[in-house]
Design an enzyme around this catalytic site. Structure first.
Site, PDB file in Angstrom:
ATOM      1  N   LYS A 278       0.832  -1.200   0.000  1.00 15.39           N
ATOM      2  CA  LYS A 278       0.000   0.000   0.000  1.00 15.39           C
ATOM      3  C   LYS A 278       0.872   1.256   0.000  1.00 15.39           C
ATOM      4  O   LYS A 278       2.000   1.217   0.483  1.00 15.39           O
ATOM      5  CB  LYS A 278      -0.864   0.028   1.272  1.00 15.39           C
ATOM      6  CG  LYS A 278      -2.001  -0.973   1.301  1.00 15.39           C
ATOM      7  CD  LYS A 278      -2.800  -0.833   2.584  1.00 15.39           C
ATOM      8  CE  LYS A 278      -3.963  -1.820   2.630  1.00 15.39           C
ATOM      9  NZ  LYS A 278      -4.977  -1.599   1.588  1.00 15.39           N
ATOM     10  N   GLU A 350      -6.452  -9.441   0.629  1.00 13.10           N
ATOM     11  CA  GLU A 350      -6.141 -10.572   1.508  1.00 13.10           C
ATOM     12  C   GLU A 350      -7.309 -10.983   2.400  1.00 13.10           C
ATOM     13  O   GLU A 350      -7.379 -12.132   2.829  1.00 13.10           O
ATOM     14  CB  GLU A 350      -4.923 -10.224   2.382  1.00 13.10           C
ATOM     15  CG  GLU A 350      -5.197  -9.423   3.654  1.00 13.10           C
ATOM     16  CD  GLU A 350      -5.788  -8.043   3.422  1.00 13.10           C
ATOM     17  OE1 GLU A 350      -5.662  -7.527   2.293  1.00 13.10           O
ATOM     18  OE2 GLU A 350      -6.407  -7.487   4.337  1.00 13.10           O
ATOM     19  N   ARG A 352     -10.466 -11.489   1.818  1.00 14.21           N
ATOM     20  CA  ARG A 352     -11.307 -12.544   1.238  1.00 14.21           C
ATOM     21  C   ARG A 352     -10.624 -13.902   1.311  1.00 14.21           C
ATOM     22  O   ARG A 352     -11.287 -14.934   1.370  1.00 14.21           O
ATOM     23  CB  ARG A 352     -11.688 -12.161  -0.206  1.00 14.21           C
ATOM     24  CG  ARG A 352     -10.528 -12.018  -1.129  1.00 14.21           C
ATOM     25  CD  ARG A 352     -10.859 -11.191  -2.370  1.00 14.21           C
ATOM     26  NE  ARG A 352     -10.894  -9.756  -2.087  1.00 14.21           N
ATOM     27  CZ  ARG A 352     -11.177  -8.816  -2.977  1.00 14.21           C
ATOM     28  NH1 ARG A 352     -11.471  -9.152  -4.218  1.00 14.21           N
ATOM     29  NH2 ARG A 352     -11.194  -7.529  -2.642  1.00 14.21           N
TER      30      ARG A 352
HETATM   31  N1  BES Z   1      -8.212  -3.695   4.356  1.00 11.79           N
HETATM   32  C1  BES Z   1      -8.370  -3.270   3.019  1.00 11.79           C
HETATM   33  C2  BES Z   1      -9.681  -2.500   2.784  1.00 11.79           C
HETATM   34  C3  BES Z   1      -9.816  -1.193   3.517  1.00 11.79           C
HETATM   35  C4  BES Z   1      -9.484  -0.004   2.884  1.00 11.79           C
HETATM   36  C5  BES Z   1     -10.316  -1.132   4.789  1.00 11.79           C
HETATM   37  C6  BES Z   1      -9.619   1.199   3.535  1.00 11.79           C
HETATM   38  C7  BES Z   1     -10.454   0.065   5.441  1.00 11.79           C
HETATM   39  C8  BES Z   1     -10.107   1.242   4.811  1.00 11.79           C
HETATM   40  C9  BES Z   1      -8.364  -4.476   2.079  1.00 11.79           C
HETATM   41  O1  BES Z   1      -7.586  -5.538   2.495  1.00 11.79           O
HETATM   42  C10 BES Z   1      -7.817  -4.011   0.781  1.00 11.79           C
HETATM   43  O2  BES Z   1      -6.686  -3.657   0.745  1.00 11.79           O
HETATM   44  N2  BES Z   1      -8.645  -4.032  -0.257  1.00 11.79           N
HETATM   45  C11 BES Z   1      -8.255  -3.589  -1.539  1.00 11.79           C
HETATM   46  C12 BES Z   1      -8.708  -4.628  -2.535  1.00 11.79           C
HETATM   47  C13 BES Z   1      -8.130  -4.442  -3.896  1.00 11.79           C
HETATM   48  C14 BES Z   1      -6.645  -4.727  -3.887  1.00 11.79           C
HETATM   49  C15 BES Z   1      -8.835  -5.383  -4.844  1.00 11.79           C
HETATM   50  C16 BES Z   1      -8.915  -2.242  -1.800  1.00 11.79           C
HETATM   51  O3  BES Z   1     -10.041  -2.034  -1.330  1.00 11.79           O
HETATM   52  O4  BES Z   1      -8.269  -1.395  -2.399  1.00 11.79           O
HETATM   53 ZN    ZN Z   2      -7.286  -5.716   4.498  1.00 12.77          ZN
HETATM   54 MN    MN Z   3      -5.578  -5.359   1.882  1.00 15.83          MN
END
Ligand code: BES
Ligand code: ZN
Ligand code: MN
Length: 500
Positions: A278, A350, A352
């Site tokens: 990230k 991750e 899912r």
């Molecule tokens: N934990 C994150 C989702 C999230 C984002 C929670 C902001 C709280 C605040 C999750 O694991 C994630 O990174 N999701 C990605 C999925 C993508 C890579 C398909 C996302 O939402 O960008």
């Molecule tokens: Zn996450």
């Molecule tokens: Mn994530």
């Protein structure tokens, strides 16, 4: 932990000391007892109200310090607005608003909880108390500078007396809510805790503390999960120095042999994104990526502490998603416990993967009547719904109706989102049964669509709580970063539909 205020229910008496709270309607009318308590002060209330422009509107307060002729050090006047329009769901907010006005130095607070005409019901009084209790929460265990000697870091630890016409009835209504408050506070603590402290094994240890309330606990370590074939969950954790865990919590308060309701939580103790790392900005928020799991622990606490007549299972998948020499790569293919294979496209999708194994395991082992999972699963759900509603995805209309109603009643609201085979092609993989991302379009839906492949025909709902369970705006009864979202919602759902 921050100290909690002590709350008790007492008889209504026309005496005020310490910090006193009285209620007025939009005509500034007081209840009978409050009126006689304030009689010595003459026109104080009407004069102060006039000079402050206070009109008794719902939730507005008038704060009078050291009022002459009264023995109270402070008088807080709380507006109820038009009594005919006062909804039962307002009392928790009114309690929160009141607590916000109580100074940290207060030792004794007395609330004369009566209506200008008539009494406040026991339920309303208990909801008011819950609002006070939840507003008083502070996560300050890492602040080393004490702000004053008596109250821990300025935390409100006053004795609170709530005076009502029937204290015994109010106490009875308060008992389960005190249990629920305990669960919420526990969930808040877990979400607020930094990831260097709260890693999977430590999380499992804290969940295991529910044993003392009579909750049955199993902790599965990496070896046990390997044996079960939970390679999707384990793949997420394999880049971390902290080993993954799966915790099973069982509360058997219902009829023997009755199939349980199961609640499953995403517990990513920290989500760096892994190799698909990230951006740095706001990454610290990802300590809250276990808010789903925190809610499950808080709920199990609430159920056990109030001795709910239900059989409930809580399952949480605990991992840390880190890059590293052992971390999984984009392109890797994992075989889930169900036998289905998943190609990892993005290691940041991750949650899912963790849930794929946790859901399958729960369905397989417990054959639950209903299964609900909570997960901070996608940024996409925040884009869709903001922070007001959690996204709800389900294969069962009745379950959705019941959760929607419980959401309206508690203020922890859910909004149904679609599922459907049309979305499946977005997660088709060239090399495996599916891939773990479905592209930008409908990102929250394709994530849910993947989860659905691991629940069989169990009546199931997935709540995407990325917007509601962490990094929230303060409200009347929550000023915590982690609000403990979902404990009241699911507790209410169980109370409404699943208790004997
Ligand atoms: N934990 C994150 C989702 C999230 C984002 C929670 C902001 C709280 C605040 C999750 O694991 C994630 O990174 N999701 C990605 C999925 C993508 C890579 C398909 C996302 O939402 O960008
Ligand atoms: Zn996450
Ligand atoms: Mn994530």
């Amino acid at each position: 932990m921050a100290r909690a205020p002590k709350i008790s229910f007492v008889e209504l008496k026309p005496s005020v000391a310490g910090t006193a709270v009285v209620l007025v309607d939009e005509n500034l009318s007081l209840g009978r007892v409050a009126k006689s308590a304030l009689a010595p002060a003459g026109q104080l209330l009407s004069r102060a109200a006039k000079s402050e422009g206070f009109k008794g509107k719902l939730g507005k307060t008038l704060d009078l310090i050291a009022p002459a002729e009264l023995s109270a050090d402070r008088l807080i006047v709380l507006g109820l607005g038009k009594l005919k329009e006062l909804k039962p769901t307002e009392w928790i907010k009114l309690g929160g608003k009141t607590m916000a006005k109580v100074p940290a130095s207060a030792k004794k607070v007395t609330v004369l909880l009566e209506l200008p005409e008539g009494t406040v019901s026991a339920t309303a009084a208990a909801e008011f108390a819950l609002g006070m209790r939840l507003r008083a929460y502070k996560f300050d265990r890492y602040k080393t500078k004490k702000k004053n000697d008596d109250a821990e870091n300025g935390d409100v630890s006053a004795d609170i007396s709530i005076a009502v016409s029937d204290p015994a009835a109010a106490r009875k209504a308060w008992a389960p809510r005190e249990a629920i408050a305990g669960g919420i506070v526990l969930a808040r603590d877990l979400v607020n805790e930094p990831a260097n402290v709260l890693y999977p094994a430590e999380f499992a240890k804290r969940a295991s503390a529910l044993k003392k309330l009579g909750v049955g606990i199993d902790v599965l370590d990496v070896k046990a999960m390997k044996k079960l074939g939970m390679n999707a969950l384990l793949g997420v954790g394999q880049g971390s120095a902290h080993e993954s865990r799966l915790v099973v919590m069982r509360w058997n308060g219902g009829k023997k042999g009755k199939p349980p309701v199961a609640i499953v939580g995403k517990g990513v103790c920290f989500d760096t994104g892994g190799i698909s790392i990230k951006p740095a900005s706001n990454m610290e928020d990802m300590k809250g990526d276990m808010a789903g799991a925190a809610c499950v622990v808080g709920l199990m606490h609430a159920l056990a502490a109030r001795k709910a007549k239900v059989n409930a299972v809580g399952v949480i998948g605990l991992v840390e998603n880190m890059p590293g020499g052992e971390a999984q790569r984009p392109g890797d293919i994992v075989k889930t416990m169900s036998g289905q294979t998943i190609e990892i496209i993005n290691t940041d999708a991750e949650g899912r993967l963790v849930l794929a194994d946790a859901l399958w395991y729960t369905k397989d082992r417990f054959k639950p009547k209903f299964m609900i999972n909570l997960a901070t699963l996608t940024g996409a759900i925040i884009v869709a719904l903001g922070q007001e509603y959690a996204g709800m995805f389900s294969n069962n209309d009745k379950l959705c109706e019941h959760l929607t109603a419980a959401g309206q009643e508690t203020g922890e609201r859910v909004w149904r989102m679609p599922l459907g085979p049309e979305y499946d092609k977005q997660i088709d993989s060239k090399f495996a049964d599916m891939k773990n991302t479905g592209g930008r379009n409908g990102g929250a839906i394709t994530a849910a669509q993947l989860l659905q492949r691991f629940v069989g025909d169990t009546p199931w709902a997935h709540l995407d709580v990325a917007g509601t369970a962490m990094a929230v705006q303060p409200s009347d009864y929550n000023t915590s970063w982690g609000p403990g979202w979902g404990v009241r919602l699911l507790n209410r759902w169980i109370e409404n539909h699943h208790e004997d």
